[in-house]
Write an enzyme that holds these catalytic residues in place. Structure first.
Site, PDB file in Angstrom:
ATOM      1  N   ARG A   1       0.840  -1.190   0.000  1.00  0.00           N
ATOM      2  CA  ARG A   1       0.000   0.000   0.000  1.00  0.00           C
ATOM      3  C   ARG A   1       0.873   1.237   0.000  1.00  0.00           C
ATOM      4  O   ARG A   1       2.016   1.191   0.461  1.00  0.00           O
ATOM      5  CB  ARG A   1      -0.948   0.030   1.200  1.00  0.00           C
ATOM      6  CG  ARG A   1      -0.268   0.159   2.566  1.00  0.00           C
ATOM      7  CD  ARG A   1      -0.143   1.590   3.025  1.00  0.00           C
ATOM      8  NE  ARG A   1       0.285   1.647   4.424  1.00  0.00           N
ATOM      9  CZ  ARG A   1       1.194   2.523   4.874  1.00  0.00           C
ATOM     10  NH1 ARG A   1       1.829   3.344   4.048  1.00  0.00           N
ATOM     11  NH2 ARG A   1       1.538   2.550   6.158  1.00  0.00           N
TER      12      ARG A   1
ATOM     13  N   GLU B   1      -5.836   6.950   8.371  1.00  0.00           N
ATOM     14  CA  GLU B   1      -4.792   7.823   8.931  1.00  0.00           C
ATOM     15  C   GLU B   1      -4.319   8.858   7.913  1.00  0.00           C
ATOM     16  O   GLU B   1      -3.794   9.916   8.265  1.00  0.00           O
ATOM     17  CB  GLU B   1      -3.613   6.958   9.383  1.00  0.00           C
ATOM     18  CG  GLU B   1      -2.555   7.710  10.145  1.00  0.00           C
ATOM     19  CD  GLU B   1      -1.441   6.804  10.628  1.00  0.00           C
ATOM     20  OE1 GLU B   1      -1.728   5.775  11.265  1.00  0.00           O
ATOM     21  OE2 GLU B   1      -0.276   7.134  10.341  1.00  0.00           O
TER      22      GLU B   1
ATOM     23  N   ARG C   1      -5.332   5.367   1.445  1.00  0.00           N
ATOM     24  CA  ARG C   1      -4.381   4.263   1.499  1.00  0.00           C
ATOM     25  C   ARG C   1      -4.738   3.374   0.307  1.00  0.00           C
ATOM     26  O   ARG C   1      -5.820   2.779   0.295  1.00  0.00           O
ATOM     27  CB  ARG C   1      -4.489   3.493   2.818  1.00  0.00           C
ATOM     28  CG  ARG C   1      -4.013   4.285   4.065  1.00  0.00           C
ATOM     29  CD  ARG C   1      -2.521   4.423   4.095  1.00  0.00           C
ATOM     30  NE  ARG C   1      -2.007   5.218   5.200  1.00  0.00           N
ATOM     31  CZ  ARG C   1      -1.626   4.717   6.380  1.00  0.00           C
ATOM     32  NH1 ARG C   1      -1.815   3.441   6.630  1.00  0.00           N
ATOM     33  NH2 ARG C   1      -1.087   5.494   7.314  1.00  0.00           N
TER      34      ARG C   1
ATOM     35  N   CYS D   1       1.780  10.740   9.349  1.00  0.00           N
ATOM     36  CA  CYS D   1       2.832  10.280  10.266  1.00  0.00           C
ATOM     37  C   CYS D   1       4.189  10.340   9.563  1.00  0.00           C
ATOM     38  O   CYS D   1       4.326   9.825   8.447  1.00  0.00           O
ATOM     39  CB  CYS D   1       2.555   8.862  10.723  1.00  0.00           C
ATOM     40  SG  CYS D   1       3.760   8.268  11.932  1.00  0.00           S
TER      41      CYS D   1
ATOM     42  N   THR E   1       6.530   8.496   9.827  1.00  0.00           N
ATOM     43  CA  THR E   1       7.015   7.149   9.463  1.00  0.00           C
ATOM     44  C   THR E   1       6.588   6.758   8.052  1.00  0.00           C
ATOM     45  O   THR E   1       7.156   5.854   7.469  1.00  0.00           O
ATOM     46  CB  THR E   1       6.454   6.077  10.428  1.00  0.00           C
ATOM     47  OG1 THR E   1       5.014   6.064  10.311  1.00  0.00           O
ATOM     48  CG2 THR E   1       6.847   6.355  11.861  1.00  0.00           C
TER      49      THR E   1
ATOM     50  N   ARG F   1       4.044   0.695   2.403  1.00  0.00           N
ATOM     51  CA  ARG F   1       4.264  -0.449   3.288  1.00  0.00           C
ATOM     52  C   ARG F   1       3.946  -1.692   2.488  1.00  0.00           C
ATOM     53  O   ARG F   1       2.824  -1.894   2.058  1.00  0.00           O
ATOM     54  CB  ARG F   1       3.385  -0.390   4.539  1.00  0.00           C
ATOM     55  CG  ARG F   1       3.685  -1.510   5.510  1.00  0.00           C
ATOM     56  CD  ARG F   1       2.995  -1.335   6.866  1.00  0.00           C
ATOM     57  NE  ARG F   1       3.488  -2.355   7.781  1.00  0.00           N
ATOM     58  CZ  ARG F   1       3.010  -3.583   7.871  1.00  0.00           C
ATOM     59  NH1 ARG F   1       1.988  -3.926   7.098  1.00  0.00           N
ATOM     60  NH2 ARG F   1       3.526  -4.452   8.703  1.00  0.00           N
TER      61      ARG F   1
ATOM     62  N   ARG G   1       5.448  -7.752  12.733  1.00  0.00           N
ATOM     63  CA  ARG G   1       4.255  -7.440  13.532  1.00  0.00           C
ATOM     64  C   ARG G   1       3.429  -8.704  13.648  1.00  0.00           C
ATOM     65  O   ARG G   1       3.589  -9.649  12.874  1.00  0.00           O
ATOM     66  CB  ARG G   1       3.358  -6.419  12.803  1.00  0.00           C
ATOM     67  CG  ARG G   1       3.857  -5.001  12.701  1.00  0.00           C
ATOM     68  CD  ARG G   1       2.848  -4.161  11.895  1.00  0.00           C
ATOM     69  NE  ARG G   1       3.284  -2.769  11.748  1.00  0.00           N
ATOM     70  CZ  ARG G   1       2.609  -1.851  11.072  1.00  0.00           C
ATOM     71  NH1 ARG G   1       1.466  -2.173  10.488  1.00  0.00           N
ATOM     72  NH2 ARG G   1       3.034  -0.610  10.948  1.00  0.00           N
TER      73      ARG G   1
ATOM     74  N   GLU H   1      -0.700  -3.473  13.536  1.00  0.00           N
ATOM     75  CA  GLU H   1       0.204  -2.789  14.461  1.00  0.00           C
ATOM     76  C   GLU H   1      -0.190  -3.108  15.914  1.00  0.00           C
ATOM     77  O   GLU H   1      -1.368  -3.151  16.240  1.00  0.00           O
ATOM     78  CB  GLU H   1       0.047  -1.284  14.224  1.00  0.00           C
ATOM     79  CG  GLU H   1       1.238  -0.483  14.601  1.00  0.00           C
ATOM     80  CD  GLU H   1       1.166   0.931  14.004  1.00  0.00           C
ATOM     81  OE1 GLU H   1       0.129   1.310  13.435  1.00  0.00           O
ATOM     82  OE2 GLU H   1       2.160   1.627  14.104  1.00  0.00           O
TER      83      GLU H   1
HETATM   84  N1  DAR Z   1       1.546   4.624  17.409  1.00  0.00           N
HETATM   85  C1  DAR Z   1       2.127   5.894  16.949  1.00  0.00           C
HETATM   86  C2  DAR Z   1       2.443   5.835  15.436  1.00  0.00           C
HETATM   87  C3  DAR Z   1       3.553   4.918  15.099  1.00  0.00           C
HETATM   88  C4  DAR Z   1       3.676   4.689  13.586  1.00  0.00           C
HETATM   89  N2  DAR Z   1       2.489   3.984  13.047  1.00  0.00           N
HETATM   90  C5  DAR Z   1       1.537   4.621  12.315  1.00  0.00           C
HETATM   91  N3  DAR Z   1       1.719   5.814  11.847  1.00  0.00           N
HETATM   92  N4  DAR Z   1       0.405   3.954  12.060  1.00  0.00           N
HETATM   93  C6  DAR Z   1       3.394   6.190  17.755  1.00  0.00           C
HETATM   94  O1  DAR Z   1       3.877   7.321  17.636  1.00  0.00           O
HETATM   95  O2  DAR Z   1       3.872   5.320  18.448  1.00  0.00           O
END
Ligand code: DAR
Length: 362
Positions: A118, A226, A230, A273, A275, A282, A314, A319
């Site tokens: 994705r 988010e 996506r 985010c 990340t 991902r 994971r 997550e």
């Molecule tokens: N749980 C948040 C986001 C971590 C990265 N994962 C995402 N963006 N889905 C943290 O800051 O730990």
């Protein structure tokens, strides 16, 4: 007794939770030098990491411009997470014809893995999900529905849009929603995510949320999770070239019929985010590693091995979830920024080959 300032709170978090990257890189002198308006913006960006001290990142952008407007803060955060010390640049390479990456060629048993790749995309003309109001969420969903009407004209992507916005003409009932979540197609109720709640990303649930699914159920688009979108390709079997090729072609169609995506010269695709910057990609697959995970009871060994190959592990439930009792885990390349789409595909292929060799050798 004076109320602790935001800086005092974050400095205390830094001491107690060194893994919280927001706290690690928050500079009180920089923050105090900002205008009152920018201090308020930054307070929203870091709110998730202040309320959830166990955050690994602890910050979400609220607008695409945040990455430039608060560059000293975000640059440090991004370099830390993505492990980049030199110049940051984001290559793009989708040429799936360069090298065959079929996991079945490693071992016939890898033909039944479930694969998904994705990309996160946000359009530049809306705030990011953390700062959208209900009207903006529904207005964006309407834009996405118009784009899906064009996507449906391509037979290989023909399908339907399923909305959970109350009153939407595409609205599905709760039984269908639950069925799609159980089928790992639709995203879970975001209002249960404490990280997204504080960031405002799950506000107005379920307005402006839904998913597009192709007839073959191998191409999906989440709307309003988010990120604005996506966009994902999924299939069983080991043919990574087909998986990535389907995503790229679908992304190309959507990019022509949606408002322009928010892209950064430095960070590639803009995401809520940090990340998810860069390729915004991902790529993951679910595979059974009962030996390396001791029947799913221990992720330490497999995580240590995976890290050596640039992979993250994971649980198969997403997550923050545990491994399956049969050792089912979700494996994905960690790198997303500074690597091209094809490099990510290659790292997944090479990493899975290495993990499988360790699994069968046990
Ligand atoms: N749980 C948040 C986001 C971590 C990265 N994962 C995402 N963006 N889905 C943290 O800051 O730990």
């Amino acid at each position: 007794m004076s109320v602790p300032s935001l800086s005092d709170k974050i400095l205390a978090i830094r001491k107690a939770n060194p893994a919280n990257r927001m706290a690690r890189h928050f500079d009180p002198d920089y923050f105090n030098g900002l205008s009152a308006a920018d201090q308020a913006r930054m307070a929203r960006i870091v709110a998730t990491g202040v309320a959830n001290t166990d955050s690994s990142m602890g910050a979400y952008a609220m607008d695409p411009s945040d990455y430039n407007d608060f560059a000293p803060f975000f640059d440090a955060l991004i370099r830390d997470f993505h492990g980049i010390t030199g110049e940051i640049s984001q290559p793009h390479d989708w040429d799936v014809s360069t090298k065959a990456c079929d996991l079945g060629a490693i071992d016939g048993k890898l033909k039944d893995v479930s694969m998904r790749v994705r990309v996160a995309r946000n359009v530049a003309s809306f705030p990011l999900p953390g700062a959208m109001n209900r009207n903006q969420r529904v207005a964006f969903e309407d834009e996405a529905v118009l784009a899906f009407e064009k996507l449906i004209e391509h037979p290989e992507y023909g399908g339907q849009y399923l909305s959970i916005t109350p009153g939407s003409k595409h609205e599905i009932d709760s039984a269908e929603y639950d069925r799609r979540v159980a089928a790992h197609q639709m995203f879970k109720d975001m209002s249960n995510d404490r990280f997204l709640n504080v960031a405002g990303i799950s506000n107005d649930w379920p307005y402006g949320r839904g998913m597009y699914v192709s007839k073959a159920q191998d191409f999906l688009v989440w709307v309003g999770e988010e990120d604005h979108l996506r966009i994902m390709s999924m299939q069983k079997g080991g043919d990574l070239n087909a998986l990535f090729g389907r995503l790229h072609a679908g992304l190309e169609i959507l990019s022509k019929v949606l408002p322009p995506f928010a892209m950064s010269d430095k960070y590639g695709a803009v995401a809520s985010c940090p990340t998810n910057l860069g390729a915004g990609m991902r790529a993951s697959l679910h595979m059974k590693l009962p030996n390396l995970t001791k029947g799913g009871t221990d992720l330490e060994v497999v995580t240590a091995a995976a890290t050596k190959y640039g992979l993250a592990v994971r649980g198969a439930g997403g997550e923050h979830s545990a491994a399956g009792s049969d050792g089912l885990v979700d494996i994905s390349p960690s790198a997303r920024l500074g690597v091209s789409e094809m490099e990510i595909m290659q790292r997944l292929y090479d990493g899975v080959a290495a993990l499988w060799a360790l699994e069968v050798a046990r």
